[in-house]
Structure formats: structure tokens, C-alpha cells
Design a protein around this motif. Structure first.
Motif, short mmCIF file in Angstrom:
data_model
loop_
_atom_site.label_atom_id
_atom_site.label_comp_id
_atom_site.label_asym_id
_atom_site.label_seq_id
_atom_site.Cartn_x
_atom_site.Cartn_y
_atom_site.Cartn_z
N LEU A 220 -1.55 -1.24 10.73
CA LEU A 220 -2.52 -2.17 10.20
C LEU A 220 -1.94 -2.95 9.04
O LEU A 220 -2.09 -4.17 8.94
N TRP A 221 -1.31 -2.24 8.20
CA TRP A 221 -0.71 -2.91 7.04
C TRP A 221 0.25 -3.99 7.49
O TRP A 221 0.26 -5.09 6.97
N LYS A 222 1.06 -3.63 8.40
CA LYS A 222 2.05 -4.60 8.85
C LYS A 222 1.36 -5.82 9.45
O LYS A 222 1.73 -6.96 9.20
N ASN A 267 -6.58 0.50 0.18
CA ASN A 267 -6.42 0.01 1.53
C ASN A 267 -5.63 -1.27 1.50
O ASN A 267 -5.20 -1.74 0.46
N GLY A 268 -5.49 -1.82 2.64
CA GLY A 268 -4.69 -3.02 2.70
C GLY A 268 -5.35 -4.22 2.10
O GLY A 268 -4.74 -5.27 1.98
N GLN A 269 -6.54 -4.04 1.77
CA GLN A 269 -7.29 -5.18 1.25
C GLN A 269 -6.60 -5.80 0.05
O GLN A 269 -6.70 -6.98 -0.18
N SER A 270 -5.95 -5.00 -0.67
CA SER A 270 -5.38 -5.50 -1.90
C SER A 270 -4.48 -6.69 -1.67
O SER A 270 -4.44 -7.62 -2.46
N THR A 318 3.45 -7.49 -5.76
CA THR A 318 4.84 -7.06 -5.97
C THR A 318 4.98 -5.55 -5.94
O THR A 318 5.84 -5.01 -5.25
N GLU A 319 4.11 -4.90 -6.65
CA GLU A 319 4.26 -3.45 -6.79
C GLU A 319 3.63 -2.69 -5.63
O GLU A 319 4.04 -1.58 -5.33
N HIS A 320 2.61 -3.27 -5.07
CA HIS A 320 1.91 -2.54 -4.02
C HIS A 320 1.95 -3.29 -2.71
O HIS A 320 0.98 -3.30 -1.95
N ALA A 321 3.02 -3.96 -2.49
CA ALA A 321 3.15 -4.64 -1.21
C ALA A 321 3.34 -3.60 -0.11
O ALA A 321 3.48 -2.40 -0.37
N LEU A 322 3.30 -4.10 1.05
CA LEU A 322 3.45 -3.19 2.18
C LEU A 322 4.85 -2.58 2.21
O LEU A 322 5.84 -3.27 2.44
N ASP A 323 4.90 -1.36 1.94
CA ASP A 323 6.16 -0.65 2.06
C ASP A 323 5.84 0.82 2.34
O ASP A 323 4.67 1.22 2.44
N ASP A 324 6.85 1.56 2.42
CA ASP A 324 6.65 2.96 2.77
C ASP A 324 5.83 3.68 1.71
O ASP A 324 4.98 4.53 1.99
N SER A 326 3.64 2.47 -0.45
CA SER A 326 2.22 2.12 -0.43
C SER A 326 1.53 2.74 0.77
O SER A 326 0.39 3.24 0.69
N THR A 327 2.22 2.70 1.86
CA THR A 327 1.64 3.29 3.06
C THR A 327 1.41 4.77 2.87
O THR A 327 0.37 5.32 3.23
#
Length: 664
Positions: A220-222, A267-270, A318-324, A326-327
DNA sequence: GAGAAAGTAAACAAGT
DNA sequence: GACTTGTTTACTTTCT
């Protein structure tokens, strides 16, 4: 002699007394050291009440649902074909309503009587249920709509991709969505506070964990990130839950200042939030973001300070982008949510049991059987665990309630009572509108059987004991007996509390010792008793006010203020204490210490006497002993007790012009 | 932080 | 002498 007493104290105080101080402070480490401060810290520490848990759960559920929608919108739909037509996804659920309350659950319990609490919860549940249903309904409609769109697109487009897989995945998500819905409805149903509409709730509860598996989330994030344009269109059309605070402005979290008013919504909403979004036409408060509050990032474990929303959004991207990382954090958060849901369910069961009990007739016998299958996560004080023969760990919030399972629970158990088996800095009941007579009348059976320290001062208890008797006089030993008879708690630690009783009898001028043939009896000088009490419930008017307003149940304010007022008339439903005249008399009380005022009225005598009728309707009779017999010692205030207008020559009464506690 | 209220512990005295 | 009752002091904790 004293040595023995001391040793007995030591031996008999596994939970209280000496060890009490530490115990008193610790158990609340997560949930309130008996007072507001403690309660606040308890919230800060993450201990959540059932209500908060429910709110949290709802929030999480909505977030999950949103993620599904996003996934559906971005991953399953063809951007080219659907982007422009992306229907507005209205989320009617009031997030604000789910916002944490300023009031602590303990305070609520103190303020509201059980029926009131139940009414509150029921109303709240009903509202949430309604909104949830509405929300889910729309969600499903959206899903179906998108499914149709997707199928349409599949027909039109050459099969560049295995569309069947997409549809399958989408249908799975649809199913999960339904499961999610049913999960929440079931949760509500399990609490017994709402009834599940027919035709729903067929899906096992266990489906929730699968509703959103980590892999789904990651995917979902991706997809969310990959489909930024789509999400922009979505959010402009009101997908963001935060925009729906307008549905219940009275519940607005913005009015609720405490930290928990901004629950992180992991959640990804951010990633969706952009300055543009915040300047949209929504009624959302400028600068608000579910992950942004009090100038700092609410991403779990982050707390980075951000001066404004723009900076926060930058930080978020920047800090909470989609990455491992954050996931992974999302996964953790989801697990947390799941655990909380489990806990919520169990707590809800207990709440239901307590509520059920609160409608039980005071004299109804309640067996100690039926231990609740309660949460095991709760930490218990030693004494509490000692209390339970079932050996089950019981959550600290009801160190009391579980003892007398299912049907036991004081109507207005103070936070102290709930969290401390040991000594409490009482005053609670007196300050929070719970006259002792009412509490005892309503929860007599509970206190009688549960090893719970009553949330009353020794003075209050002694007075109650004395006033309960026809003659309104008791010997020390009779007072002891009353304590042990009325409270299971006082069947232990005898040396300590007996000493305290004696200490209080001697210390407080309101207790008058009257010599009798057989010895001495103790009576209560109501006038003195009232005097020793603060004229006002300091801070309580505003506190209560804030509590109510801070509840965030805007529309419920009136009813709960009424309920609160009702709580001032505790005897109305007390079988032994009936005095309806007090009700009208109390309506004007307003912001004063209700209970204090209530009793003040009593003490004045001229107004509607309340409390135990027998307390004020009968003159005091000294046991067997003519009043003259006491002339020498402290003939004192038997009359004063009766007439309330003290003309007392007692040495103690001579002190009444002085500060009451000049001894210390 | 101060002060009040309350709880706890203990010493001591007097009476039974 | 043991125990109960009653008083008092000291200290701590909680709350306002």
C-alpha cells in the motif's frame, strides 16, 4: 503490647500500610497515582481506558480502511481512466469524536454514577456504531463502484497486465473491508452496549489480523507513493478523516489540549499531506495533521519539533517517507493496535460486567465464582493478586472489580480505588459528588466482599458508621465491627486501620466521646464535621466543568450535566435512604462541592435534611446513660449533634475558633 | 513551593 | 501482665 501491634502491622500489611506508600505510587505508574496528576501521567504512559482504547481502535480501523481505499484507488485503478473520476470518498466518521478526552477515565468514574457511565458509553457506542456503519457502507459502495470501474477499464484496455489478478486482489480487499467492518461491529456488540444489526457479524473476529497484513501495508505504501496525483485528487475530495471533524465540532480535538489529543495515526496518510491540502476548503484547523501536534511530529518515536505544518510536512516527507523503517514502524503500530483491540475487548467485557452489576440490587448476593477471563497483561499489585483465589492476574484498573466478578463494582470507584488497593488519598468521593452514604448504599455488597479499600476517609467512614446506628453512637469496638462488617478490606491490617480509627476519633473534634455506663461511646458532631470540611470543592467546579466539556461529548453535555447533578442525589435510588426533597434543594448547588454542600444543607438542619434519614430525623440517645452522667467529662455535643447548633462547652469545641488542625 | 488534609506509625497512659 | 481504649506526636503523601 505495642510491639505486638507493630509486628502485627508489619505482618498484616502485605499490600498496604508500610508498603503502601511505594505501592500507592507505583501501581499507577501507568495509570494515575490516585489523582489527576497520576491519571494524566497514566495516559501519557500509554495506559488506556476502555473508552480510549475504543477510540483508538476506531481510529486505527479507519486508518486501515483508508489505506484500503488508497490502495484501491492507486493500485487497482488505472490512473489514466480513473484519476479524474475518482469519486469523493466521504468518511463520515467523526475523528474528533474519537479523540481522546481531557477527562481521565478515573475522573469520569468519579463524576458519573454507574447508570450515567453506562448511558454515556451507550450513547457513545451508538454514535460510533452509527457512524461506523455509515462509513463502512460508503466504503463498500466505493469499493463496488471502483470494482465496476475497474472491470469497465479491463474491458476497454488490452490486457497489458493480468487484470484478473488485480480484480482478485481487489475483491480480497473488499472482503477484508467487510471483515473489518464486521470486526468492529462485533467488538461493539461484544461490549454488550450495542446490538449488532441483523445480517451482520458473521465473520469471525480473527479475521481482523488478516485484514491488513504487513505485506499489504507495504504494498500500500508503495502504491500510495507511486500514485501521488491520485491521492491528491482524493484528499481534495475529503478522504482525509481529519476533515470530518466538522461533523462534530463539539467534539473537536482541537479543544482538547492534552497530549493524547493528538494520537499518532501511523499510516501512509502522512505522505499525503501537503501545504496545498491544508489550505483546502475543509474545515480542518489550519496547521493540524493527525501526525502533527503541539509543534512536534507524532510519528511514533519521532517527536521532532516542527515550527509549523509546512516544516512538519517537509519533515514527514523526508524522515518518514516510504522506506523499510517506516514500513516496519507501521507494522509495529498495527500490532500495537491489534493488541489494544484484544485488550479493549477484554476490558469491555469487564466493563459490561461492571455495568451489569451496577444495576444489581444492593442486597443481591453475588458469588465469588465466575472469574473473568481477563487480560493477563495487566500488572497487579501483590495484594491484589493475593486477593484473587483464581490466581488470575487482573488488570489494575479493577483491582477491585474483578474480585467480585461480573457483577461487582462500585458505582463510583475512585481512581484511587481502582488503582490502589493500599491507602488512598481519599477525599475523592467527597469531592466528586459521591456522598459516602450513597456509595455505600449502592455498593455495599461490593465493599463487603471485595478486598478494596473504600475511597473514603477514616473520618467519613467512622461518621457513617455512627450515623447508621439508630442511636448514632458507637463504641470503639462497634466501630471496628462496622468496618470489618462493611468492608472486606478492613478485615486485614487490623492493627493499622484500627489505630487509624482511634487516631481519627481522637484527632477530629467532630467525634465526640461520651461516657457511658458500660464505657464510652462515640458520636458525631455534625457541625464540627461540616466545619472541618472545606467550604468549597477547590477547583472542582471548574474541574467538573472541564471534565464535562473535556469529555468531548458535546451533545451529551446537557445530559451528563444533568446526570452529574443527579449524582448529587445519591440517595434517590437508595433503598435505605430516601429523601426526595433533597433533590430540589440541591439543584441550586451549581458549582460548589456538591457533596459538601449536600451535607452542609443537612447539617444546617433547616433545609432539606439528607443522607440517612435516620441520621437527622431522630434525636440522639445516649445508650442507657442519662445525659447527666456525662457532665464531668465531655458531656458535649450529643445535643449539638442533634440540633446542629452547637453550644458546646467541650474543650475541643473551644478550639473551634482556632484552626482545626492546630495539633499538627 | 506552601499549606492543609489525610494516612501511617508509634509512644504513652489509663482502664479492664 | 495482657489487652483495649484513648491521646498525642511525628512523619509522609496527596492535593489545592
Amino acid at each position: 503490647m505495642m510491639v505486638e501491634s507493630a509486628s502485627e502491622t508489619i505482618r498484616s500489611t502485605p499490600s498496604g500500610q508500610n508498603g503502601v506508600s511505594s505501592l500507592t505510587n507505583q501501581p499507577d505508574g501507568g495509570g494515575g497515582g490516585g489523582g489527576r496528576e497520576g491519571a494524566a501521567s497514566g495516559e501519557a504512559n500509554g495506559e488506556m481506558s476502555p473508552v480510549e482504547l475504543l477510540h483508538f481502535q476506531q481510529q486505527q480501523a479507519l486508518q486501515v480502511a483508508r489505506q484500503f481505499l488508497l490502495q484501491q484507488a492507486t493500485g487497482l485503478s488505472s490512473p489514466s481512466s480513473n484519476e479524474g473520476k475518482q469519486p469523493a470518498v466521504q468518511v463520515p466518521v467523526s475523528v474528533a469524536m474519537m479523540s481522546p478526552q481531557m477527562i481521565t477515565p478515573q475522573q469520569m468514574q468519579q463524576i458519573l454514577s454507574p447508570p450515567q457511565l453506562q448511558a454515556l458509553l451507550q450513547q457513545q457506542q451508538a454514535i460510533m456504531l452509527q457512524q461506523l456503519q455509515e462509513y463502512y457502507k460508503k466504503q463498500q459502495e466505493q469499493l463496488h463502484l471502483q470494482l465496476l470501474t475497474q472491470q469497465q477499464a479491463g474491458k476497454q484496455q488490452p490486457k497489458e497486465q493480468p487484470l484478473g489478478n488485480k480484480q482478485l486482489a481487489f475483491q480480497q480487499q473488499l472482503l477484508q473491508m467487510q471483515q473489518l467492518q464486521q470486526q468492529h461491529l462485533l467488538n461493539l456488540q461484544r461490549q454488550g452496549l450495542v446490538s449488532l444489526p441483523p445480517g451482520q457479524g458473521t465473520v469471525p473476529l480473527q479475521t481482523l489480523p488478516q485484514a491488513v497484513c504487513p505485506s499489504d501495508l507495504q504494498q500500500l505504501w508503495k502504491e500510495v507513493t507511486a500514485a501521488q496525483p491520485v491521492e491528491d485528487s482524493i484528499k481534495q475530495e475529503g478522504l482525509d478523516l481529519t476533515t470530518n471533524t466538522s461533523n462534530s465540532t463539539s467534539f473537536s480535538a482541537a479543544k482538547v489540549s492534552p497530549p493524547i489529543s493528538h494520537h499518532p495515526l501511523p499510516n501512509g496518510q502522512s505522505t499525503m499531506h501537503t501545504p496545498r491540502r491544508d489550505s483546502s476548503s475543509h474545515e480542518e484547523t489550519p496547521g493540524s495533521h493527525p501526525l502533527y501536534g503541539h509543534g512536534e511530529c507524532k510519528w511514533p518515536g519521532c517527536e521532532t519539533l516542527c515550527e509549523d505544518l509546512g516544516q512538519f510536512v517537509k519533515h514527514l516527507n523526508t524522515e518518514h517517507a516510504l522506506d523499510d523503517r517506516s514500513t516496519a514502524q507501521c507494522r509495529v503500530q498495527m500490532q500495537v493496535v491489534q493488541q489494544l483491540e484484544i485488550q479493549l475487548a477484554k476490558e469491555s467485557e469487564r466493563l459490561q460486567a461492571m455495568m451489569a452489576h451496577l444495576h444489581m440490587r444492593p442486597s443481591e448476593p453475588k458469588p465469588f465464582s465466575q472469574p473473568l477471563n481477563l487480560v493477563s497483561s495487566a500488572t497487579l499489585s501483590k495484594s491484589t493478586s493475593d486477593t484473587f483465589p483464581d490466581g488470575l492476574p487482573h488488570p489494575p484498573t479493577s483491582a477491585t472489580a474483578p474480585i467480585t466478578p461480573l457483577r461487582q463494582g462500585p458505582s463510583v470507584i475512585s481512581s484511587s480505588t481502582l488503582h490502589n488497593v493500599g491507602p488512598i488519598r481519599r477525599r475523592n468521593s467527597e469531592k466528586f459528588c459521591t456522598p459516602i452514604s450513597s456509595e455505600l448504599a449502592q455498593n455495599h455488597e461490593f465493599y463487603k466482599n471485595a478486598d478494596v479499600r473504600p475511597p473514603f476517609t477514616y473520618a467519613s467512614l467512622i461518621r457513617q458508621a455512627i450515623l447508621e446506628t439508630p442511636d448514632r453512637q458507637l463504641t470503639l469496638n462497634e466501630i471496628y465491627n462496622w468496618f470489618t462488617r462493611m468492608f472486606a478490606y478492613f478485615r486485614r491490617n487490623t492493627a493499622t486501620w484500627k489505630n487509624a480509627v482511634r487516631h481519627n476519633l481522637s484527632l477530629h473534634k467532630c467525634f465526640v466521646r461520651v461516657e457511658n455506663v458500660k464505657g464510652a461511646v462515640w458520636t458525631v458532631d455534625e457541625h464540627e464535621y461540616q466545619k472541618r470540611r472545606p467550604p468549597k470543592m477547590t477547583g472542582s467546579p471548574t474541574l467538573v466543568k472541564n471534565m464535562i466539556s473535556g469529555l468531548g461529548y458535546g451533545a451529551l453535555n446537557a445530559s451528563y450535566q444533568a446526570a452529574l447533578a443527579e449524582s448529587s442525589f445519591p440517595l434517590l435510588n437508595s433503598p435505605t435512604m430516601i429523601n426526595t426533597s433533597s433533590a430540589s434543594g440541591m439543584l441550586h448547588v451549581g458549582h460548589d462541592d456538591v457533596s459538601s454542600t449536600v451535607e452542609q444543607v443537612n447539617s444546617n438542619g433547616s433545609n432539606s435534611p439528607r443522607l440517612s434519614p435516620q441520621q437527622y430525623s431522630h434525636p440522639v440517645h445516649v445508650k442507657e446513660e442519662p445525659a447527666e452522667a456525662e457532665d464531668d467529662s465531655r458531656p458535649v455535643s450529643l445535643l449539638a449533634t442533634t440540633n446542629q447548633n452547637v453550644t458546646i462547652a467541650d474543650d475541643r469545641d473551644l478550639e473551634e475558633e482556632l484552626p482545626v488542625e492546630d495539633l499538627s
